[in-house]
Design an enzyme around this catalytic site. Structure first.
Site, mmCIF file in Angstrom:
data_model
loop_
_atom_site.group_PDB
_atom_site.id
_atom_site.type_symbol
_atom_site.label_atom_id
_atom_site.label_comp_id
_atom_site.label_asym_id
_atom_site.label_seq_id
_atom_site.Cartn_x
_atom_site.Cartn_y
_atom_site.Cartn_z
ATOM 1 N N ASP A 29 -10.291 -5.467 -2.991
ATOM 2 C CA ASP A 29 -9.489 -4.586 -2.127
ATOM 3 C C ASP A 29 -10.544 -3.227 -2.187
ATOM 4 O O ASP A 29 -10.561 -2.707 -3.410
ATOM 5 C CB ASP A 29 -8.274 -4.314 -2.975
ATOM 6 C CG ASP A 29 -7.381 -3.377 -2.162
ATOM 7 O OD1 ASP A 29 -7.691 -2.545 -1.520
ATOM 8 O OD2 ASP A 29 -6.159 -3.715 -2.003
ATOM 9 N N HIS A 58 -7.456 -5.423 0.865
ATOM 10 C CA HIS A 58 -6.602 -4.689 1.013
ATOM 11 C C HIS A 58 -5.432 -5.516 2.156
ATOM 12 O O HIS A 58 -4.375 -5.442 1.951
ATOM 13 C CB HIS A 58 -6.836 -3.426 1.612
ATOM 14 C CG HIS A 58 -5.737 -2.402 1.258
ATOM 15 N ND1 HIS A 58 -5.191 -2.140 -0.066
ATOM 16 C CD2 HIS A 58 -5.055 -1.507 2.229
ATOM 17 C CE1 HIS A 58 -4.164 -1.088 0.200
ATOM 18 N NE2 HIS A 58 -4.094 -0.897 1.468
ATOM 19 N N SER A 62 0.868 -1.229 0.010
ATOM 20 C CA SER A 62 0.152 0.068 0.078
ATOM 21 C C SER A 62 0.967 1.425 -0.050
ATOM 22 O O SER A 62 1.572 1.381 -1.206
ATOM 23 C CB SER A 62 -0.889 0.067 1.049
ATOM 24 O OG SER A 62 -2.007 0.959 1.001
#
Length: 401
Positions: free
Chosen positions: A345, A374, A172
């Protein structure tokens, strides 16, 4: 007899605890930080202090090898960079055999675990105090993390290990900081043997999270409110929250579903998420960030671009020489990239990732995991066969080139 507020709260709390916590079970790694969990499982640990060009003092941890593979031969270094509001612990808190940090060490790699500025273990500066100089200390976004924190770690590790390249793994925010660095300081592409992007972020305009939508439509008001109230830091590490996570989120607490619901709300629902790990996850998450970081992400969502921070026309003209912030030049990101993204996600959506994929000049591997959200990229129940075994395989492949 008069009952004080403190005693009343104490009674309420005790009754609540009895209702939701029906056993003395405690997750074995709840409350442990990165250093403690490395030492608990018998791995070698080094703590390194790294100073950035702009004066932030970062704490980076090194596992130079696994427990059983001590050799005199230098092993390829791997730098692991965490996501927003996270520390290096995210690469460790499933334990040996499951977490990527331990697995790479057991494969003989020299593992380095970064903690970016403003988080629990990197909340220091050469001149600025995070409390007395809060506004200046927290005047950063992923841009500064990329061009200062990541570059400082890379330079330090390569000098320390006498290698001219390293492996980079980002989740991320660990990806957007890398993309920012590589586009802004393209000379660092030559220092990367392979970049592994987990749930990558660059474009975010297809994110449908209600909280993100609220910020999108109210950003100027929120920015003014934050400045008026001198709110420059968001969600710093809290021992109380860590303790509550251990209490409320364990397998025997009826409130665990509420803990999991927060995860699903933020990152997308997935049947793969390892709810048993929640007490270990909340040991250090959230770990703190800046309000400017959040504002920068919201700006990307509004502009539908991957671009630098928008200070407004006047400040942009002074800082950038243009009325609008420059876009990051993705064509400059020439390091080889292996990219992994999920269909469930909520923060790194399939459409946004595939827009990035179409522009990356040196994408050597991409894998779409249909039912991953995620946070599954760190804490899925099936993470070893679905993801980590593949990551180990591609690292080995590029170790030979």
């Amino acid at each position: 007899m008069q009952i004080t507020i403190v005693s009343l709260l104490s009674v309420i709390c005790s009754q609540l605890c009895m209702a939701i916590y029906t056993t003395d079970y405690v997750h074995p790694d709840a409350g442990l930080n990165s250093k403690e969990i490395i030492q608990k499982y018998g791995y070698p640990l080094e703590v390194h202090t790294i100073e950035t060009e702009d004066g932030y003092i970062l704490e980076t941890y090194r596992i130079p090898h696994g427990k059983l593979n001590v050799t005199s031969k230098s092993q390829f270094p791997v730098l692991l960079v965490p996501a927003l509001l996270c520390t290096s612990l995210i690469y460790l808190n499933l334990g040996p055999g499951l977490s990527l940090g331990f697995m790479l060490a057991d494969e003989g790699y020299d593992v380095w675990l970064a903690n970016t500025r403003g988080t629990r273990w990197s909340k220091r500066h050469k001149f600025l105090d995070p409390v007395r100089n809060e506004k200046k200390f927290f005047d950063y976004s992923f841009h500064e993390v990329g061009i200062y924190d990541i570059t400082a770690n890379i330079d330090y590790i390569l000098k320390r290990t006498n290698f001219n390249k390293l492996f980079y793994v980002g989740h991320s925010q660990g990806t957007i900081s890398f993309f920012t660095m590589s586009a802004t300081k393209p000379q660092y592409n030559d220092k990367i043997a392979l970049m592994i992007a987990l749930a990558p972020v660059a474009y975010v305009f297809n994110v449908q999270n209600p909280l993100i939508s609220f910020f999108k439509y109210n950003l100027p008001k929120i920015q003014k409110l934050a400045e008026k109230n001198r709110v420059y830091e968001l969600l710093p590490y809290s021992p109380l929250l860590a303790s509550l996570g251990s209490l409320l989120c364990n397998d025997y607490a009826v409130t665990q579903i509420f803990c999991a619901s927060i995860v699903y709300f933020l990152g997308g629902y997935s049947p793969n998420f390892n709810t048993t790990a929640l007490p270990a996850i909340t040991s250090e998450s959230p770990a703190g960030t800046s309000t400017k970081m959040l504002f920068h992400y919201i700006q990307l969502a509004i502009s539908e671009q991957f671009q630098m921070y928008d200070y407004g026309v006047e400040k942009n003209s002074k800082k950038y020489g243009t009325k609008t912030p420059p876009k990051y030049n993705i064509s400059e990101i020439t390091a080889p990239i292996a990219l992994y993204y999920g269909g469930s996600d909520g923060l790194s959506t399939r459409s946004d990732v595939e827009l990035l994929i179409a522009q990356l000049p040196n994408l050597v591997e991409k894998q779409f995991i249909k039912d991953y959200s995620h946070l599954d990229f760190q804490w899925a129940k099936n993470i070893v066969p679905v993801l980590h075994s593949k990551l180990i395989e591609i690292v080995k492949k590029y170790s030979k080139t």
